[in-house]
Design an enzyme around this catalytic site. Structure first.
Site, PDB file in Angstrom:
ATOM      1  N   LYS A  94       0.840  -1.199   0.000  1.00 15.88           N
ATOM      2  CA  LYS A  94       0.000   0.000   0.000  1.00 15.88           C
ATOM      3  C   LYS A  94       0.880   1.255   0.000  1.00 15.88           C
ATOM      4  CE  LYS A  94      -3.776  -2.429   2.248  1.00 15.88           C
ATOM      5  NZ  LYS A  94      -4.423  -2.815   3.505  1.00 15.88           N
ATOM      6  N   GLN A 147      -4.520  -1.277   9.743  1.00  9.90           N
ATOM      7  CA  GLN A 147      -4.398  -2.622   9.175  1.00  9.90           C
ATOM      8  C   GLN A 147      -4.940  -3.670  10.151  1.00  9.90           C
ATOM      9  OE1 GLN A 147      -3.205  -3.389   5.962  1.00  9.90           O
ATOM     10  NE2 GLN A 147      -3.983  -5.410   6.484  1.00  9.90           N
ATOM     11  N   ASP A 167     -10.978   2.974   3.923  1.00 10.14           N
ATOM     12  CA  ASP A 167     -11.259   1.536   3.804  1.00 10.14           C
ATOM     13  C   ASP A 167     -12.764   1.294   3.646  1.00 10.14           C
ATOM     14  OD1 ASP A 167      -9.151  -0.232   3.633  1.00 10.14           O
ATOM     15  OD2 ASP A 167      -8.774  -0.276   5.794  1.00 10.14           O
TER      16      ASP A 167
END
Ligand code: NDP
Length: 288
Positions: free
Chosen positions: A54, A98, A121
């Protein structure tokens, strides 16, 4: 006849180029560089790889990334305090925590604290609600990327039947919402579904997000259907590690009209859509 292979890797590369150009234009017009804060707690090796990929994509797209690596022993309050700080920082347009988080940290509490307008997200209940009622918000990256691939093959889903296998909050449910918003007639299948192969055979668009290697067989697929394989499963073949999807590709490719491979299908689109969500957030911050 063999299906068209949907090259997610190439589509994602094209998308990243467009994001880089749009990010440069935003910087020129408003002096704003989209900023993505990535929080990694602990040393889970798979999470470390995801975060590295990412961050690499962020740099390639000309976005700014801020990385926060915290030890596995970090307490919940410390993570919550960091999220509060990032919520208040105007240089941060996207916050990604995460998963999975270590046991002592309540993931729902952490994700629920992220400002919904920085929730790139798309996991916050507010964004799930916005998607459900058709308001603008952040759509989770994997379904957003999958829908872009579907749009390329079949932009109009009116009158089409879609089946999504899997009902997770991060893939299955938002995927079904997106397909519904495109006017498909949508069925969500899951572990309690009866006669799953027969349900799948009704699908003009079949999305598999299950987490079971090669579960979807060729005779589960309607001839000519679009098959989107979200699964990422690590298996051993001849003593070597290999990544396969939820669809038995070799069988499915003989029946489907178009199919995503694993790897180089949905995976690269997920990361590209994280960049796209971060860019969208930065644009919204200047009223775009
Ligand atoms: P979850 O484990 O959260 O959800 C799996 C879903 O599959 C559940 O709804 C479950 O049903 C259903 N399911 C499990 N077994 C069966 C079965 N035998 N028949 C029918 N349905 C079944 O997984 P995720 O949604 O997080 O991920 C799904 C897959 O996608 C995984 O392989 C994951 O690695 C991959 N993934 C890939 C990404 C990418 O970038 N390509 C990103 C995110 C995930 P029930 O609800 O009844 O338990």
């Amino acid at each position: 006849m063999s299906a068209e292979i949907i090259d997610g890797f190439a589509v994602a590369a094209e998308l990243r180029e467009k994001i880089a150009a749009d990010a440069a234009a935003l910087k020129a017009s408003h002096g704003v560089v989209p900023g993505l804060a990535v929080v990694l707690v602990g040393e889970d090796p798979a999470s470390a790889v995801y975060v590295r990929n990412k961050l690499k994509a962020t740099a390639e797209c000309g976005l700014k990334s801020l990385e926060f690596k915290l030890p596995a022993s970090t307490g919940e309050e410390e993570v919550l305090a960091l999220v509060r700080r990032l919520n208040a920082d105007p240089a941060v347009h996207g916050i990604l925590v995460q998963l999975p988080l270590p046991k002592q940290i309540d993931a729902d509490k952490v994700l629920g604290l992220i400002d919904p307008d920085k929730d790139v997200d798309g996991f916050h209940p507010v964004n799930a609600g916005r998607l459900s009622v058709g308001l603008p918000g952040f759509v989770p990256c994997t379904p957003r990327g999958s829908q872009i691939l579907i749009d390329k093959i079949l932009p109009d889903l009116s009158g089409k039947t879609a089946v999504v296998i899997g009902r997770s909050n991060i893939v299955g449910k938002p995927m079904a919402q997106l397909l519904l918003s495109r006017n498909a007639t949508v069925t969500i299948a899951h572990s309690r579904t009866k006669d799953l192969p027969a349900v799948c055979r009704t699908a003009d668009v079949l999305v598999a997000a299950v987490g079971r290697p090669k579960m979807v067989k060729g005779d589960w697929i309607k001839p000519g259907a679009i098959v989107i394989d979200v699964g990422i499963n690590r298996i051993e073949v001849d003593g070597k590690g290999k990544i396969v999807g939820d669809v038995d590709f070799d069988e499915a490719v003989e029946v489907a009209g178009a199919i995503t491979p694993v790897p180089r299908g949905v995976g690269p689109m997920t990361i590209a859509c994280l960049m796209l969500n971060t860019l969208d957030s930065a644009r919204r911050s200047v009223g775009g």
